[in-house]
Write a protein that holds these residues in place. Structure first.
Motif, PDB file in Angstrom:
ATOM      1  N   TRP A  48       0.832  -1.211   0.000  1.00 59.43           N
ATOM      2  CA  TRP A  48       0.000   0.000   0.000  1.00 59.43           C
ATOM      3  C   TRP A  48       0.866   1.260   0.000  1.00 59.43           C
ATOM      4  CZ3 TRP A  48      -5.278   0.038  -0.387  1.00 59.43           C
ATOM      5  CH2 TRP A  48      -5.914   1.267  -0.192  1.00 59.43           C
ATOM      6  N   ARG A  49       1.967   1.206   0.764  1.00 61.86           N
ATOM      7  CA  ARG A  49       2.845   2.380   0.841  1.00 61.86           C
ATOM      8  C   ARG A  49       3.639   2.569  -0.449  1.00 61.86           C
ATOM      9  NH1 ARG A  49       3.863   0.101   5.882  1.00 61.86           N
ATOM     10  NH2 ARG A  49       5.824  -0.802   5.169  1.00 61.86           N
ATOM     11  N   ALA A  62      -9.888 -11.404   3.506  1.00 62.22           N
ATOM     12  CA  ALA A  62      -8.628 -11.050   4.176  1.00 62.22           C
ATOM     13  C   ALA A  62      -8.094  -9.737   3.631  1.00 62.22           C
ATOM     14  CB  ALA A  62      -7.607 -12.170   3.971  1.00 62.22           C
ATOM     15  N   THR A  63      -8.141  -9.601   2.325  1.00 65.27           N
ATOM     16  CA  THR A  63      -7.630  -8.372   1.705  1.00 65.27           C
ATOM     17  C   THR A  63      -8.439  -7.168   2.189  1.00 65.27           C
ATOM     18  OG1 THR A  63      -7.098  -9.708  -0.244  1.00 65.27           O
ATOM     19  CG2 THR A  63      -7.012  -7.315  -0.506  1.00 65.27           C
ATOM     20  N   THR A  64      -9.761  -7.316   2.203  1.00 66.62           N
ATOM     21  CA  THR A  64     -10.635  -6.215   2.619  1.00 66.62           C
ATOM     22  C   THR A  64     -10.310  -5.757   4.038  1.00 66.62           C
ATOM     23  OG1 THR A  64     -12.346  -7.203   1.247  1.00 66.62           O
ATOM     24  CG2 THR A  64     -13.054  -5.485   2.780  1.00 66.62           C
ATOM     25  N   ARG A  65     -10.193  -6.740   4.963  1.00 64.99           N
ATOM     26  CA  ARG A  65      -9.899  -6.388   6.361  1.00 64.99           C
ATOM     27  C   ARG A  65      -8.570  -5.654   6.488  1.00 64.99           C
ATOM     28  NH1 ARG A  65     -13.554  -8.836   9.396  1.00 64.99           N
ATOM     29  NH2 ARG A  65     -14.459 -10.700   8.465  1.00 64.99           N
ATOM     30  N   LEU A  66      -7.573  -6.119   5.729  1.00 60.93           N
ATOM     31  CA  LEU A  66      -6.240  -5.530   5.881  1.00 60.93           C
ATOM     32  C   LEU A  66      -6.133  -4.133   5.269  1.00 60.93           C
ATOM     33  CD1 LEU A  66      -4.105  -8.728   5.349  1.00 60.93           C
ATOM     34  CD2 LEU A  66      -4.237  -7.354   7.439  1.00 60.93           C
ATOM     35  N   ILE A  67      -6.877  -3.877   4.187  1.00 61.91           N
ATOM     36  CA  ILE A  67      -6.733  -2.533   3.607  1.00 61.91           C
ATOM     37  C   ILE A  67      -7.729  -1.535   4.190  1.00 61.91           C
ATOM     38  CG2 ILE A  67      -5.774  -3.404   1.419  1.00 61.91           C
ATOM     39  CD1 ILE A  67      -8.471  -2.530   0.129  1.00 61.91           C
ATOM     40  N   ALA A  68      -8.768  -2.051   4.866  1.00 61.97           N
ATOM     41  CA  ALA A  68      -9.816  -1.139   5.365  1.00 61.97           C
ATOM     42  C   ALA A  68      -9.252   0.053   6.149  1.00 61.97           C
ATOM     43  CB  ALA A  68     -10.841  -1.910   6.184  1.00 61.97           C
ATOM     44  N   PRO A  69      -8.350  -0.187   7.109  1.00 61.00           N
ATOM     45  CA  PRO A  69      -7.860   0.966   7.876  1.00 61.00           C
ATOM     46  C   PRO A  69      -6.968   1.914   7.070  1.00 61.00           C
ATOM     47  CG  PRO A  69      -6.868  -1.101   8.675  1.00 61.00           C
ATOM     48  CD  PRO A  69      -7.813  -1.470   7.586  1.00 61.00           C
ATOM     49  N   LEU A  70      -6.555   1.489   5.886  1.00 63.16           N
ATOM     50  CA  LEU A  70      -5.621   2.315   5.104  1.00 63.16           C
ATOM     51  C   LEU A  70      -6.335   3.210   4.088  1.00 63.16           C
ATOM     52  CD1 LEU A  70      -3.115  -0.596   4.276  1.00 63.16           C
ATOM     53  CD2 LEU A  70      -2.967   1.031   6.179  1.00 63.16           C
ATOM     54  N   LEU A  71      -7.614   2.937   3.844  1.00 61.09           N
ATOM     55  CA  LEU A  71      -8.333   3.657   2.780  1.00 61.09           C
ATOM     56  C   LEU A  71      -8.446   5.144   3.085  1.00 61.09           C
ATOM     57  CD1 LEU A  71     -11.282   1.151   2.235  1.00 61.09           C
ATOM     58  CD2 LEU A  71      -9.480   1.689   0.579  1.00 61.09           C
ATOM     59  N   LYS A  74     -10.103   7.924  -3.294  1.00 57.85           N
ATOM     60  CA  LYS A  74      -9.902   7.134  -4.514  1.00 57.85           C
ATOM     61  C   LYS A  74      -8.913   7.773  -5.489  1.00 57.85           C
ATOM     62  CE  LYS A  74     -13.775   8.599  -7.433  1.00 57.85           C
ATOM     63  NZ  LYS A  74     -14.943   8.138  -8.190  1.00 57.85           N
ATOM     64  N   HIS A  75      -8.647   9.062  -5.291  1.00 54.86           N
ATOM     65  CA  HIS A  75      -7.695   9.706  -6.192  1.00 54.86           C
ATOM     66  C   HIS A  75      -6.250   9.447  -5.803  1.00 54.86           C
ATOM     67  CE1 HIS A  75     -10.751  11.771  -8.509  1.00 54.86           C
ATOM     68  NE2 HIS A  75     -11.391  11.925  -7.373  1.00 54.86           N
ATOM     69  N   THR A  76      -6.029   9.022  -4.552  1.00 58.17           N
ATOM     70  CA  THR A  76      -4.644   8.797  -4.127  1.00 58.17           C
ATOM     71  C   THR A  76      -4.391   7.353  -3.716  1.00 58.17           C
ATOM     72  OG1 THR A  76      -5.282   9.602  -1.951  1.00 58.17           O
ATOM     73  CG2 THR A  76      -4.203  11.178  -3.416  1.00 58.17           C
ATOM     74  N   ASP A  77      -5.418   6.618  -3.309  1.00 60.86           N
ATOM     75  CA  ASP A  77      -5.210   5.223  -2.906  1.00 60.86           C
ATOM     76  C   ASP A  77      -4.766   4.390  -4.102  1.00 60.86           C
ATOM     77  OD1 ASP A  77      -6.043   5.790  -0.382  1.00 60.86           O
ATOM     78  OD2 ASP A  77      -8.074   5.002  -0.624  1.00 60.86           O
ATOM     79  N   PRO A  78      -3.934   3.370  -3.839  1.00 55.18           N
ATOM     80  CA  PRO A  78      -3.611   2.457  -4.939  1.00 55.18           C
ATOM     81  C   PRO A  78      -4.852   1.661  -5.356  1.00 55.18           C
ATOM     82  CG  PRO A  78      -2.597   1.706  -2.875  1.00 55.18           C
ATOM     83  CD  PRO A  78      -3.243   3.029  -2.595  1.00 55.18           C
ATOM     84  N   GLY A  79      -4.867   1.192  -6.597  1.00 58.08           N
ATOM     85  CA  GLY A  79      -5.921   0.276  -7.038  1.00 58.08           C
ATOM     86  C   GLY A  79      -5.569  -1.123  -6.545  1.00 58.08           C
ATOM     87  N   VAL A  94     -10.831  -2.040  -4.940  1.00 56.63           N
ATOM     88  CA  VAL A  94     -10.961  -0.575  -4.898  1.00 56.63           C
ATOM     89  C   VAL A  94     -10.142   0.018  -6.044  1.00 56.63           C
ATOM     90  CG1 VAL A  94     -11.329  -0.414  -2.397  1.00 56.63           C
ATOM     91  CG2 VAL A  94      -8.993  -0.311  -3.314  1.00 56.63           C
ATOM     92  N   GLY A  95     -10.494   1.260  -6.405  1.00 57.44           N
ATOM     93  CA  GLY A  95      -9.745   1.951  -7.465  1.00 57.44           C
ATOM     94  C   GLY A  95     -10.048   1.400  -8.851  1.00 57.44           C
ATOM     95  N   GLY A  96     -11.299   0.987  -9.075  1.00 57.19           N
ATOM     96  CA  GLY A  96     -11.682   0.386 -10.358  1.00 57.19           C
ATOM     97  C   GLY A  96     -11.340   1.274 -11.539  1.00 57.19           C
ATOM     98  N   HIS A  97     -11.789   2.522 -11.502  1.00 58.11           N
ATOM     99  CA  HIS A  97     -11.537   3.417 -12.635  1.00 58.11           C
ATOM    100  C   HIS A  97     -10.271   4.234 -12.447  1.00 58.11           C
ATOM    101  CE1 HIS A  97     -16.066   3.209 -13.696  1.00 58.11           C
ATOM    102  NE2 HIS A  97     -15.383   2.241 -14.256  1.00 58.11           N
ATOM    103  N   VAL A  98     -10.329   5.173 -11.472  1.00 59.59           N
ATOM    104  CA  VAL A  98      -9.206   6.110 -11.309  1.00 59.59           C
ATOM    105  C   VAL A  98      -7.920   5.353 -10.990  1.00 59.59           C
ATOM    106  CG1 VAL A  98      -8.378   8.127 -10.083  1.00 59.59           C
ATOM    107  CG2 VAL A  98     -10.827   7.833 -10.466  1.00 59.59           C
ATOM    108  N   GLY A  99      -8.017   4.320 -10.144  1.00 61.27           N
ATOM    109  CA  GLY A  99      -6.828   3.578  -9.737  1.00 61.27           C
ATOM    110  C   GLY A  99      -6.343   2.600 -10.789  1.00 61.27           C
TER     111      GLY A  99
END
Ligand code: SAH
Length: 598
Positions: A48-49, A62-71, A74-79, A94-99
């Motif tokens: 993520w970093r 598992a993926t959802t739980r781990l990235i949830a606190p990092l969201l 959508k313009h800056t988060d990784p896809g 996450v990040g379907g279009h912009v990411g």
């Protein structure tokens, strides 16, 4: 397809199948992604970093739980794309279009032979998403998209008349009672009104710049920004920086172009001096041999000047706008099979406002046109009207796609389009897999050496000329592919063609016909010049006649294929073949010498 090598991609794995999939994805996308193998609680946050896009080979939960606190945004988060352990599904989380996650998921599913699971509404309903156009966007994408999805009226303002990709049926320039609007402009965002608005920036501006040696990117950027801002123009519409040849290696200009993601295009003094710029300067003439750099280079790039030269003690800057023109794309659909339609052709069809062509071809791709686009089939014999209509509609500012089977320039519509004249519109010819290539692949490698393509249709060519060409190909010992070999009214042409070719090559020469290549009713018959029956051939066929060197080979379980030898034997070793005094190869026996080849 996007170039993935410019994105930082990280793949998080913790099993052997996952590691294998990660390697397969790298190979298929031609990238070297970072592989983070180990405990997901550490690896995902690290990805993520560090990355713009993450492929998580972990469970969706598992993926959802781990990235949830990092969201965050959508313009800056990784896809993030999740791939299951069997590689069957690629799910953009996450990040379907912009990411870029939807696009990456599509590429991954293709690489692994799986399915991309797209849940963003525009993709699920076949509408064009506002944030995946080739143009930059600003504004309330969510609200305007919602209105499009709900079929509520959306007002489209095409600004200076830029051709806009087909959006949704309820988007129109004369929408009544609109609930949202889309504004196309190379200027700044329009005044906020009461309607939710998305602004699209067409690729329309060219910025010409000149500068002293060693001018910093910061000072160039400041002049660039100030010149655009003065004129109320938007940097996202800039497609190129132009300058004098002498400045092509100027670091500051290169850095500025890189920052903007556009090319730095340079012109010679001769090219610049063809244009009469309003503000020439002695300083520029002395320095580089051209009295105008910023203004003249914009004009040399085909733009008309909209902002005259601004200058600082170190640099100059002028702005031009490219002509606003409708677009006509003449698109080759390939021989029939959907997976032989190129991605470029598919994209053109999806963006078109109007798709037209001969009925059977239109039928082949009707499902790809966006809801709201006009799709029009026409009959054989109406080519001239079809061409005129396509050009007219493009002149009116539309994106028009004229579809052709196979390749659009091979016995097809690209020629009449260019002949009629396409002044005032942009024209693009998008190639397709022509019938000859599809047929050749089905037969093996009959075109492995020099070959000629001849159409037996005497609708466009005098039959005497066709006979002359057949004669020429026969004498030259070319492999010959016959297009339009037979129709209900043209039955004698094919036997005559085979007779002409047969006079110069042995009766054992392979001849094949493929009907409906790559389509459901494909049929292949292979034979020889002596035994070939013209009755096997219909209008939807190609006939391939081998050269004197073409022969049959077998593959698989004894299936027959045709090969024209390439004669690679000598490669890698010493070339011991006989050459004459000029160093030219002494020709092997050919059909011109019937005794030797019989
Ligand atoms: N532009 C097309 C050719 C158009 S002329 C191309 O590049 O393929 C039409 C002729 O092409 C037909 O009469 C037939 O001879 C040939 N043809 C087109 N598609 C074919 C297919 N799928 N299988 C066999 N022949 C085909």
């Amino acid at each position: 397809m996007r170039n993935w090598s410019s994105a930082r991609i990280a793949q998080v794995t913790n099993s052997q199948p996952a590691r294998d999939h990660a390697a397969a994805i790298d190979a298929a996308l031609d990238i070297s992604s970072t592989h983070l193998d180990g405990p997901a609680v550490e690896m995902l946050p690290q990805a993520w970093r560090e990355a713009d896009l993450i492929v998580s080979h972990l469970a969706l939960g598992a993926t959802t739980r781990l990235i949830a606190p990092l969201l965050e945004d959508k313009h800056t988060d990784p896809g993030v794309v999740v791939v299951d352990e069997a590689g069957r599904f690629a799910v953009p989380l996450v990040g379907g279009h912009v990411g870029g996650a939807n696009e990456l998921a599509a590429a991954i599913s293709e690489a692994l032979g799986g399915t991309a699971v797209l849940t963003t509404a525009t993709d699920a309903t076949g509408l064009q998403a506002l944030d995946t156009l080739d143009w930059a966007h600003e504004g309330d994408v969510a609200a305007v998209t919602r209105a499009m999805l709900d079929g509520r009226p959306v007002l489209l303002d095409r600004g200076l008349g830029w051709p806009v990709a087909q959006l949704a049926p309820s988007v129109s320039e004369d929408a009544v009672g609109p609930v949202a609007r889309i504004v196309v402009t190379d200027g700044n965002e329009p005044e906020a009104g009461s309607l939710p608005t998305v602004t699209l920036h067409p690729k329309s501006l060219v910025v010409g710049m000149g500068c002293n040696k060693g001018t910093s990117v910061e000072s160039l950027r400041a002049l660039f920004d100030a010149t655009l801002a003065d004129a109320g123009l938007h940097p996202a519409s800039v497609v190129a920086i132009t300058t004098h040849e002498a400045k092509a290696g100027e670091l500051g200009l290169l850095q500025l172009a890189h920052q903007l993601g556009v090319p730095l295009v340079d012109y010679t003094s001769e090219e610049l001096n063809r244009f009469e710029a309003p503000n020439p300067s002695q300083h520029a003439l002395d320095a580089v041999g051209a009295p105008s750099v910023s203004e003249a280079s914009v004009m040399a790039h085909g733009a008309s000047l909209v902002v005259e030269k601004h200058k600082t003690p170190e640099a100059t800057c002028a702005i031009g706008r490219l002509p606003v023109r409708g677009l006509l794309q003449v698109v080759g659909l390939g021989p029939g099979a959907r997976d032989l339609l190129t991605p470029r052709a598919r994209k053109a069809i999806q963006q078109a406002n109007l798709v037209l062509g001969y009925g059977p071809y239109v039928k082949q791709i009707r499902d790809l046109a966006r809801a709201g686009a006009t799709v029009q089939s026409s009959k054989m014999g109406t080519e001239a009207q079809r061409t005129a209509q396509a050009i007219d509609e493009a002149r009116a500012g539309k994106r028009v796609v004229l579809v052709c089977g196979g390749d659009p320039a091979i016995y097809a519509m690209a020629s009449p389009v260019l002949e009629q004249g396409t002044g005032g519109i942009d024209l693009e010819v998008i190639p397709g897999v022509t019938a000859e290539l599809a047929v050749s692949a089905i037969l093996g490698a009959p075109l492995g050496h020099d070959h000629a393509t001849i159409s037996l249709s005497d609708l466009h060519t005098d039959w005497r000329v066709i006979e002359q060409r057949l004669e020429g190909a026969a004498i030259g010992d070319f492999v010959v592919t016959l297009y339009n070999p037979r129709s209900r009214t043209r039955r004698m042409h094919l036997p005559r063609a085979l007779e002409i070719l047969g006079a110069h090559r042995p009766p054992t020469t392979p001849v094949a016909v493929v009907q409906q290549a790559t389509r459901q009713r494909q049929k292949v018959i292979t034979s020889t010049l002596a035994n070939f029956q013209p009755d096997w051939v219909d209008m939807n066929s190609l006939v391939v006649v081998g050269s004197s060197r073409t022969r049959f080979v077998s593959t698989g379980d004894g299936e027959q294929r045709i090969v024209t030898p390439r004669d690679y034997q000598w490669m890698g070793g010493e070339d011991t073949r006989e050459r004459d005094a000029r160093g030219w190869l002494v020709a092997p026996a050919t059909a011109q010498d019937p005794e030797a080849s019989a």
